[in-house]
Design a protein around this motif. Structure first.
Motif, short mmCIF file in Angstrom:
data_model
loop_
_atom_site.label_atom_id
_atom_site.label_comp_id
_atom_site.label_asym_id
_atom_site.label_seq_id
_atom_site.Cartn_x
_atom_site.Cartn_y
_atom_site.Cartn_z
N PRO A 1 0.80 -1.24 0.00
CA PRO A 1 0.00 0.00 0.00
C PRO A 1 0.83 1.29 0.00
O PRO A 1 0.34 2.33 -0.44
CB PRO A 1 -0.83 -0.11 1.29
N ASN A 2 2.07 1.23 0.49
CA ASN A 2 2.90 2.44 0.63
C ASN A 2 3.54 2.80 -0.71
O ASN A 2 4.35 2.04 -1.25
CB ASN A 2 3.95 2.16 1.71
N LYS A 3 3.20 3.99 -1.23
CA LYS A 3 3.66 4.34 -2.59
C LYS A 3 5.17 4.54 -2.66
O LYS A 3 5.78 4.30 -3.69
CB LYS A 3 2.92 5.57 -3.11
N HIS A 4 5.79 4.96 -1.57
CA HIS A 4 7.25 5.11 -1.56
C HIS A 4 7.92 3.75 -1.74
O HIS A 4 8.90 3.60 -2.46
CB HIS A 4 7.72 5.74 -0.25
N ARG A 5 7.37 2.77 -1.05
CA ARG A 5 7.93 1.42 -1.16
C ARG A 5 7.68 0.82 -2.54
O ARG A 5 8.55 0.15 -3.09
CB ARG A 5 7.36 0.53 -0.05
N ARG A 6 6.50 1.08 -3.08
CA ARG A 6 6.24 0.60 -4.45
C ARG A 6 7.24 1.21 -5.42
O ARG A 6 7.75 0.53 -6.32
CB ARG A 6 4.80 0.94 -4.89
N ALA A 7 7.53 2.50 -5.24
CA ALA A 7 8.46 3.17 -6.16
C ALA A 7 9.85 2.53 -6.08
O ALA A 7 10.52 2.36 -7.11
CB ALA A 7 8.54 4.66 -5.82
N ILE A 8 10.29 2.16 -4.88
CA ILE A 8 11.60 1.51 -4.75
C ILE A 8 11.57 0.12 -5.40
O ILE A 8 12.49 -0.26 -6.13
CB ILE A 8 12.03 1.45 -3.27
N ASP B 1 8.69 5.66 11.98
CA ASP B 1 7.79 6.79 11.73
C ASP B 1 7.78 7.29 10.29
O ASP B 1 6.82 7.92 9.87
CB ASP B 1 8.16 7.97 12.64
N ASP B 2 8.87 7.08 9.56
CA ASP B 2 8.98 7.70 8.23
C ASP B 2 8.66 6.67 7.16
O ASP B 2 9.45 5.77 6.90
CB ASP B 2 10.39 8.27 8.03
N LYS B 3 7.51 6.84 6.55
CA LYS B 3 7.03 5.84 5.59
C LYS B 3 7.85 5.82 4.30
O LYS B 3 7.69 4.94 3.47
CB LYS B 3 5.55 6.10 5.26
N ALA B 4 8.72 6.82 4.12
CA ALA B 4 9.51 6.86 2.89
C ALA B 4 10.79 6.03 3.01
O ALA B 4 11.47 5.80 2.01
CB ALA B 4 9.86 8.30 2.53
N GLU B 5 11.12 5.56 4.22
CA GLU B 5 12.36 4.80 4.38
C GLU B 5 12.18 3.35 3.94
O GLU B 5 11.12 2.75 4.12
CB GLU B 5 12.84 4.83 5.84
N MET B 6 13.26 2.79 3.39
CA MET B 6 13.27 1.35 3.10
C MET B 6 14.32 0.76 4.04
O MET B 6 14.03 0.49 5.19
CB MET B 6 13.58 1.11 1.62
#
Ligand SMILES: [Zn+2]
Ligand SMILES: [Zn+2]
Length: 343
Positions: free
Chosen positions: A194-201, A327-332
């Motif tokens: 569901p997390n778009k940042h993770r999908r992008a990675i 806390d930061d949903k953009a981190e992988m």
């Protein structure tokens, strides 16, 4: 001499503490830590969610290092770059005696059950060391442990060339499972996240993705053709993830359970009966999985640098690494640079 270390002090509390430099036992190596990865298991320990853990303990179970001191009969030498298979097994239980020490009934981990690598030095069993291939830097080598987790899952699921693979949960392990499945010859790999940042990675390393908020499960299953996916990896530990994996798997397909649920979960499992699914668990790794992981990292089939979103110094690690991945949903993958070159 004392050194600063990130210590799990009590449930909900991490501290930067002065700790004595470890003294290695006769069968242990003393290592200078280079880079340490922080993961969901660390967060679980931090919140007090792993009951067996006895604080205070230095965290850090995913790491690369250089040898300071090593027992003489190991074939290893001081200065050599290594990674560590951080498993502590009893050697006496039935799994240990039958070649399955990775599922020892008293299994412990360096960095969870005994002091780990979020410190300048760490002492570990010398037989658990793996030399780092020359082509692989110590920063990327810190991903050997989670990559070995992914290799073991892909082995357990028996992914073979041409298979269609669904990965439910696109965190670091999910992306690594997708990459390892491709390396095993999987014909189609889709990561549901569901997390778009993770999908992008995931997409940046060549994986197909699905947003569960936008793509209903029957539509997702149809991406593998009329039958559904040969293998579905459940890596969320959530009922909704299990339900998706079960729904999207083909008749007589495999659901690989890799996410550790917190307590009981609820999922519609009737299709698992009706489709005669194989539900199989996977825990940590064997030594062979570590060797495969190092090969895949060294030859670039697992492009670690694309998964590392942040590198912080040890004295910044509580806020910069542990709180960041919470806390930061953009981190992988977030690494602590303990003694590396900060490159
Ligand atoms: Zn981990
Ligand atoms: Zn055992």
């Amino acid at each position: 001499m004392t050194v600063q270390a990130v210590v799990y002090a009590s449930p909900g509390r991490l501290e930067l503490q002065d700790r004595p430099d470890p003294t290695p036992a006769h069968d242990e190596a003393l290592l200078a830590v280079s880079h340490v990865g922080v993961c969901g298991t660390d967060l679980l320990v931090w919140e007090g969610g792993l009951e067996r853990v006895r604080p205070p303990v230095v965290l850090g179970h995913e790491f690369s290092a250089s040898i300071i001191e090593v027992p003489p009969d190991t074939g290893l030498r001081p200065g050599q770059p290594v990674v560590v298979e951080p498993l502590l097994s009893c050697g006496e239980c039935t799994p240990c005696r039958t070649g399955n020490s990775h599922v020892c009934v008293r299994l412990g981990l360096v960095g969870i059950d005994v002091d780990g690598a979020a410190a300048p030095t760490v002492a570990v069993p010398a037989r658990r060391l793996h030399p780092v291939p020359e082509a692989l830097g110590l920063r990327e080598a810190a991903l050997a442990e989670p990559t070995a987790v992914a290799c073991h899952m892909v082995n357990r699921a028996a992914v073979t060339p041409g298979m269609t693979v669904l990965v439910v949960g696109g965190g670091p392990i999910g992306v690594l499972v997708g990459l390892v499945a491709h390396a095993n010859g999987a014909g189609l790999v889709v990561v549901s996240e569901p997390n778009k940042h993770r999908r992008a990675i995931a997409e940046s390393v060549g994986l197909l993705t699905s947003s569960p908020d936008d793509e209903p499960v029957d539509q997702l299953a149809a991406r593998a053709g009329a039958d559904g996916f040969d293998v579905a990896f459940e890596l969320t530990g959530l009922g909704v993830g299990l339900q998706t994996a079960i729904a999207a798997a083909r008749v007589r397909g495999t659901v690989l359970l890799g996410g550790l649920p917190h307590g009981a979960i609820t999922a519609a499992t009737a299709p698992a009966v009706l489709k005669e699914l194989e539900l199989r668990g996977s825990r940590v790794y064997r030594s062979a999985d570590f060797k495969t992981a190092l090969t895949l990292l060294a030859d670039g089939r697992v492009p670690a640098k694309h998964l590392i979103t942040k590198v912080v110094a040890l004295d910044q690690a509580i806020d910069g690494a542990f709180k960041a991945i919470r806390d930061d949903k953009a981190e992988m993958k977030v690494l602590i640079d303990v003694g590396g070159d900060a490159s």
